[in-house]
Design an enzyme around this catalytic site. Structure first.
Site, PDB file in Angstrom:
ATOM      1  N   ARG A   1     -16.939  -5.443  -7.529  1.00 42.65           N
ATOM      2  CA  ARG A   1     -15.920  -5.597  -6.499  1.00 42.65           C
ATOM      3  C   ARG A   1     -16.053  -4.569  -5.377  1.00 42.65           C
ATOM      4  NH1 ARG A   1     -14.644  -7.975 -10.645  1.00 42.65           N
ATOM      5  NH2 ARG A   1     -15.583  -6.155 -11.586  1.00 42.65           N
ATOM      6  N   THR A   2     -16.119  -3.291  -5.734  1.00 43.42           N
ATOM      7  CA  THR A   2     -16.040  -2.260  -4.697  1.00 43.42           C
ATOM      8  C   THR A   2     -17.264  -2.333  -3.786  1.00 43.42           C
ATOM      9  OG1 THR A   2     -14.866  -0.926  -6.320  1.00 43.42           O
ATOM     10  CG2 THR A   2     -15.582   0.184  -4.313  1.00 43.42           C
TER      11      THR A   2
ATOM     12  N   LYS B   1     -36.413  11.867  -7.995  1.00 46.99           N
ATOM     13  CA  LYS B   1     -37.420  12.949  -7.884  1.00 46.99           C
ATOM     14  C   LYS B   1     -36.750  14.310  -7.863  1.00 46.99           C
ATOM     15  CE  LYS B   1     -39.851   9.935  -4.698  1.00 46.99           C
ATOM     16  NZ  LYS B   1     -40.074   9.827  -3.244  1.00 46.99           N
TER      17      LYS B   1
ATOM     18  N   ARG C   1     -20.076   5.518  -4.647  1.00 47.31           N
ATOM     19  CA  ARG C   1     -19.534   5.686  -5.992  1.00 47.31           C
ATOM     20  C   ARG C   1     -20.502   6.552  -6.778  1.00 47.31           C
ATOM     21  NH1 ARG C   1     -17.462   0.832  -9.758  1.00 47.31           N
ATOM     22  NH2 ARG C   1     -15.683   1.096  -8.357  1.00 47.31           N
TER      23      ARG C   1
ATOM     24  N   HIS D   1      -9.867   6.622  -7.220  1.00 49.25           N
ATOM     25  CA  HIS D   1     -10.433   5.380  -6.656  1.00 49.25           C
ATOM     26  C   HIS D   1      -9.470   4.946  -5.537  1.00 49.25           C
ATOM     27  CE1 HIS D   1     -12.554   1.727  -6.223  1.00 49.25           C
ATOM     28  NE2 HIS D   1     -12.621   1.321  -7.472  1.00 49.25           N
TER      29      HIS D   1
END
Ligand code: CP
Length: 307
Positions: free
Chosen positions: A51-52, A80, A101, A129
């Protein structure tokens, strides 16, 4: 420069303004289809999301902008050993706004320190959130026509669920009546949030419960959450708690006729599919509304940069 790291970064008036803009976009999407033309969103997801991530991407595309980014950091130079701070420093040279996120709490705040463009927190570990809180408030306002006065049940994993951490602190600012906090003992709302509520909003009633029936009977808004498997330290603890709350059509008979049933999704089995056609179930509409409020947020932050 403005970033959105936690809900407190927006005033109450700004929340209402964003809801108003999102409502307008929902009604008149054609008026917005070139509003971010020439702008680029960097969509940096170090942790899975449906969703996000994709609502941010779709939001930017529907505004006429473009999107770069990743949903699997294995394909980036972080593998890396490049630091998050350096990754953000680089990406902020390529884009006009960043949505990200990350599994670590505080990662978005750290990112905001080295970014040259606005950073939006799309979830940092079990912490916050804020755009889910925006989505949730937009949904409540859309269906209930107000934010104040409600009795709200937060049910499930209140310990690790970042959506409820952002939501309780945000709704408290809008003069709600009460919160029914329903969870197993092991997954209760963190003490620091309860203390914050008591210190800042002593008039809001808080009921801490393990049984969801009183909440089903009393509340106007039922907000189910998933038990957050990925935040447990061992499988056995998760297996013990994973089916703590299963809401089905029979149990939903206890709920008010005008209640709304929300869930940030993904659901595992907290809400039975036999509730999907119940008119009180708004969780799929809630997910769709996330795109419109993120369109409003992207526009606001880009416009503030241009001022
Ligand atoms: N509600 C939510 O954050 O869903 P995703 O994890 O799919 O983004």
């Amino acid at each position: 420069m403005r970033h959105l790291i936690q809900p407190e970064d927006l005033s109450n008036q700004e929340f209402m303004d964003l809801i108003e803009t999102a409502s307008h976009i929902l009604a008149h999407p054609e008026l917005y289809k070139e509003r971010a033309k020439g702008k680029i969103l960097a969509s940096l997801f170090f942790e899975p999301s449906t969703r996000t991530k994709f609502s941010f991407d779709a939001a930017m595309l529907r505004l006429g902008g473009e999107v770069i980014g990743f949903s699997d950091s294995q394909s980036t130079s972080s593998q890396k050993g490049e630091s998050l701070a350096d990754t953000i420093r680089i990406m902020s040279g390529f884009a006009d706004i960043i949505a990200m996120r990350h599994p670590l709490e505080g990662a978005s705040l750290l990112a905001s320190k080295t970014s040259r463009v606005p950073v939006i927190n799309g979830g940092d570990g079990g912490h916050q959130h804020p755009t889910q809180a925006l989505t949730d408030l937009f949904t409540i306002y859309h269906y209930k026509k107000k934010l104040s006065g409600h009795k709200i049940a937060l049910i499930g994993d209140l310990r690790y669920g970042r959506t409820v951490h952002s939501l309780i602190k945000t709704l408290a600012r809008f003069k709600v009546d009460s919160f029914y906090l329903v969870s197993p003992e092991e997954l209760s709302m963190p003490r620091h949030i309860l203390d914050w509520m008591q210190a800042n909003y002593p008039d809001i009633h808080i009921y801490v419960l393990h049984d969801m029936e009183p909440a089903l009977r009393d509340c106007d808004i039922l907000y189910m959450t998933r038990i957050q498997k990925e935040r447990f330290f061992n499988e056995a603890d998760y297996l013990k708690l994973k089916n703590s709350y299963l809401l089905d059509a029979e149990k939903m008979q206890l709920a008010k006729k005008d209640a709304i049933l929300m869930h940030p999704l993904p659901r595992v089995n907290e809400i039975s599919i036999d509730l999907d056609n119940d008119p009180r179930s708004v969780y799929f509409e809630q997910a769709a509304m996330g795109m419109y409020i993120r369109m409003a947020l992207i526009l606001k932050l880009l416009e503030e940069c241009d001022d």
